[in-house]
Design an enzyme around this catalytic site. Sequence first.
Site, mmCIF file in Angstrom:
data_model
loop_
_atom_site.group_PDB
_atom_site.id
_atom_site.type_symbol
_atom_site.label_atom_id
_atom_site.label_comp_id
_atom_site.label_asym_id
_atom_site.label_seq_id
_atom_site.Cartn_x
_atom_site.Cartn_y
_atom_site.Cartn_z
ATOM 1 N N ALA A 134 3.865 28.491 27.856
ATOM 2 C CA ALA A 134 4.946 27.860 27.101
ATOM 3 C C ALA A 134 5.107 26.408 27.537
ATOM 4 O O ALA A 134 5.706 26.131 28.582
ATOM 5 C CB ALA A 134 6.232 28.647 27.313
ATOM 6 N N SER A 142 2.750 17.002 21.513
ATOM 7 C CA SER A 142 1.653 16.135 21.958
ATOM 8 C C SER A 142 2.066 15.367 23.207
ATOM 9 O O SER A 142 1.283 15.180 24.134
ATOM 10 C CB SER A 142 1.295 15.131 20.862
ATOM 11 N N LEU A 363 -17.530 28.418 -3.558
ATOM 12 C CA LEU A 363 -17.486 29.706 -4.260
ATOM 13 C C LEU A 363 -16.480 29.699 -5.412
ATOM 14 O O LEU A 363 -16.324 30.703 -6.112
ATOM 15 C CB LEU A 363 -17.168 30.846 -3.293
ATOM 16 N N GLY A 364 -15.800 28.587 -5.617
ATOM 17 C CA GLY A 364 -14.894 28.455 -6.757
ATOM 18 C C GLY A 364 -13.788 29.501 -6.713
ATOM 19 O O GLY A 364 -13.264 29.814 -5.636
ATOM 20 N N GLU A 388 -3.546 23.407 21.645
ATOM 21 C CA GLU A 388 -4.351 22.909 22.794
ATOM 22 C C GLU A 388 -4.688 21.427 22.621
ATOM 23 O O GLU A 388 -5.780 20.988 22.980
ATOM 24 C CB GLU A 388 -5.637 23.716 22.950
ATOM 25 N N GLY A 389 -3.767 20.674 22.064
ATOM 26 C CA GLY A 389 -3.975 19.242 21.805
ATOM 27 C C GLY A 389 -4.513 19.075 20.401
ATOM 28 O O GLY A 389 -5.568 19.611 20.067
ATOM 29 N N THR A 390 -3.785 18.316 19.575
ATOM 30 C CA THR A 390 -4.237 18.129 18.185
ATOM 31 C C THR A 390 -5.543 17.322 18.172
ATOM 32 O O THR A 390 -5.944 16.731 19.181
ATOM 33 C CB THR A 390 -3.180 17.361 17.361
HETATM 34 C C1 LIG Z 1 0.372 28.903 15.698
HETATM 35 C C2 LIG Z 1 0.690 28.005 16.847
HETATM 36 C C3 LIG Z 1 0.507 28.470 18.130
HETATM 37 C C4 LIG Z 1 0.834 27.659 19.212
HETATM 38 N N1 LIG Z 1 0.712 28.149 20.490
HETATM 39 C C5 LIG Z 1 1.191 27.422 21.525
HETATM 40 C C6 LIG Z 1 1.250 27.971 22.828
HETATM 41 O O1 LIG Z 1 0.783 29.078 23.098
HETATM 42 N N2 LIG Z 1 1.848 27.239 23.805
HETATM 43 C C7 LIG Z 1 2.371 26.012 23.569
HETATM 44 O O2 LIG Z 1 2.915 25.426 24.487
HETATM 45 N N3 LIG Z 1 2.299 25.436 22.354
HETATM 46 C C8 LIG Z 1 1.734 26.116 21.313
HETATM 47 N N4 LIG Z 1 1.706 25.572 20.064
HETATM 48 C C9 LIG Z 1 2.208 24.231 19.858
HETATM 49 C C10 LIG Z 1 1.099 23.221 19.672
HETATM 50 O O3 LIG Z 1 0.367 23.063 20.848
HETATM 51 C C11 LIG Z 1 1.763 21.912 19.205
HETATM 52 O O4 LIG Z 1 2.246 22.136 17.888
HETATM 53 C C12 LIG Z 1 0.817 20.743 19.232
HETATM 54 O O5 LIG Z 1 0.517 20.388 20.547
HETATM 55 C C13 LIG Z 1 1.379 19.528 18.516
HETATM 56 O O6 LIG Z 1 2.617 19.183 19.036
HETATM 57 P P1 LIG Z 1 3.865 18.969 18.054
HETATM 58 O O7 LIG Z 1 4.020 20.207 17.242
HETATM 59 O O8 LIG Z 1 5.033 18.509 18.822
HETATM 60 O O9 LIG Z 1 3.401 17.844 17.069
HETATM 61 P P2 LIG Z 1 3.554 16.288 17.257
HETATM 62 O O10 LIG Z 1 3.201 15.896 18.642
HETATM 63 O O11 LIG Z 1 4.882 15.880 16.745
HETATM 64 O O12 LIG Z 1 2.410 15.774 16.304
HETATM 65 C C14 LIG Z 1 2.569 15.644 14.869
HETATM 66 C C15 LIG Z 1 1.360 14.863 14.366
HETATM 67 O O13 LIG Z 1 1.348 13.550 14.966
HETATM 68 C C16 LIG Z 1 0.101 13.312 15.638
HETATM 69 N N5 LIG Z 1 0.315 12.524 16.845
HETATM 70 C C17 LIG Z 1 1.210 12.742 17.826
HETATM 71 N N6 LIG Z 1 1.104 11.807 18.792
HETATM 72 C C18 LIG Z 1 0.102 10.983 18.414
HETATM 73 C C19 LIG Z 1 -0.512 9.815 18.997
HETATM 74 N N7 LIG Z 1 -0.091 9.333 20.182
HETATM 75 N N8 LIG Z 1 -1.522 9.230 18.315
HETATM 76 C C20 LIG Z 1 -1.957 9.721 17.113
HETATM 77 N N9 LIG Z 1 -1.411 10.810 16.522
HETATM 78 C C21 LIG Z 1 -0.408 11.431 17.165
HETATM 79 C C22 LIG Z 1 -0.423 14.700 15.993
HETATM 80 O O14 LIG Z 1 -1.808 14.688 16.152
HETATM 81 C C23 LIG Z 1 0.017 15.505 14.776
HETATM 82 O O15 LIG Z 1 -0.908 15.357 13.745
HETATM 83 C C24 LIG Z 1 1.326 26.342 18.982
HETATM 84 C C25 LIG Z 1 1.463 25.863 17.676
HETATM 85 C C26 LIG Z 1 1.170 26.676 16.619
HETATM 86 C C27 LIG Z 1 1.339 26.131 15.224
#
Ligand SMILES: Cc1cc2nc3c(=O)[nH]c(=O)nc-3n(C[C@H](O)[C@H](O)[C@H](O)COP(=O)(O)OP(=O)(O)OC[C@H]3O[C@@H](n4cnc5c(N)ncnc54)[C@H](O)[C@@H]3O)c2cc1C
Length: 411
Positions: A134, A142, A363-364, A388-390
């Site tokens: 968590a 992020s 595959l339409g 795990e990091g976007t």
């Molecule tokens: C199904 C699911 C399972 C998950 N499981 C876990 C889990 O087990 N444990 C846990 O801790 N979290 C979990 N998460 C959370 C997930 O790790 C976060 O959603 C993710 O790290 C993005 O953080 P955020 O949602 O705050 O998005 P934000 O950080 O708000 O990002 C929104 C958008 O802005 C972009 N962005 C943000 N900062 C920058 C930057 N500096 N430069 C360029 N672009 C940027 C991001 O790439 C993204 O596209 C889960 C999420 C989902 C949907």
Amino acid sequence: MIDFELSPDIAATRAQVHMLAEHAMRPIAREYDEREHETPWDFINMTWQISKSAGIGPGAAKDGKAQKTPADEERSLRLVVAVEELSWGDAGLYLSMPGPGLGGAAVMAVGTPEQKERFLSRFKGDKPVWSAMAITEACAGSDSAAIQATAVRDGDHWVLNGTKIFCTSGLMAGDPKMSNGFVVVWATIDRSAGRAGIKSFIVDAGTPGMTIAKCEDKLGIRASDTATLIFEDCRIPLDNILGSPEVPKTSEGFKGVMATFDATRPIVAASAIGIGRAALELVREELKKQGIEIRYGISPRKLAAIERDFMDMEAQLEAARLLTWRAAWMMDHGLKNNLEASMAKAKAGLVVTQVTQKAVEMLGPLGYSRELLLEKWMRDAKINDIFEGTQQINMLIIARRILGYSSKELS
Ligand SMILES: Cc1cc2nc3c(=O)[nH]c(=O)nc-3n(C[C@H](O)[C@H](O)[C@H](O)COP(=O)(O)OP(=O)(O)OC[C@H]3O[C@@H](n4cnc5c(N)ncnc54)[C@H](O)[C@@H]3O)c2cc1C
């Protein structure tokens, strides 16, 4: 010498896991996609026994006491190969499987030998056990340095307060009715220290003060629970902090908790590749039924557009796989793989979203229909580009590492 062949041992693991994926996961994949929030207990109990006895899959736990065997030398590589197969079977069911998972990876990365033994030995029992990690909060995803959850020392305990959202397996790991699991919670012990003050803590299932507030309704991976956890004066033993309780002068300490991702990002990449491969194989079969065979080895000028597209998708997936295997191989050889883990994750997360979307397009209407699992794989794929990091965050890490910038200099 560079050798891209898998060892006979890992190839055998792959074959075993593939059988499981084909015969135990594919047949129930649609059912548990449609019955979100229902736990696939039969599947879970069966795979728990198999993975423990065969020493494969997420249930195959290691603890701090276990002797290193020759198979351990390839532990990460074996894991990514197995995860690709499981996700080829079904990514949602794979994520619902019990085992040390992300929480276990954190214990392995940061825990002391005593903590590894104490927390990981529970994965060797007869009943399935989950762990979860968590980190994410409403204001910290992020930017994990923005974490608001706090851990305050009170005598022999840490007292945790805060709310964690989107926690994979949070229900299975945190609810004692589900398992004797644990949740690894990131919290700050000194907000003024920024990243350096962030530590990870083990909270056992059922600890008073930890509440599972809700489980998300999701686009994909619907067989896996994603929970909101609330911590209100949640007291945990002092030695449930992973690593040192010292707050270092620099953000070096934060690198310790971040080391978890070096282990987990290649695993997410492997899961992405499994979904992408499933999609490609299905497209190949469907095209064949329509009399279209992908012709290899002929001049690109003679290829039809669909063949070129298909080959490009295959090549992208293979590139992602090689990056993933390299990141895992480095881990097995005790090499620092922070850059390579992010490369694998960024590439595979992007490729799987592109490949599955293109596969649906190819595959339409059949691709869009629920008759096939393809539309589901397109939905399941996207998460690999988020958790795990976007995509963007992993690209940022790669840029920093290559250009030699700190997170302050390039954000
Ligand atoms: C199904 C699911 C399972 C998950 N499981 C876990 C889990 O087990 N444990 C846990 O801790 N979290 C979990 N998460 C959370 C997930 O790790 C976060 O959603 C993710 O790290 C993005 O953080 P955020 O949602 O705050 O998005 P934000 O950080 O708000 O990002 C929104 C958008 O802005 C972009 N962005 C943000 N900062 C920058 C930057 N500096 N430069 C360029 N672009 C940027 C991001 O790439 C993204 O596209 C889960 C999420 C989902 C949907």
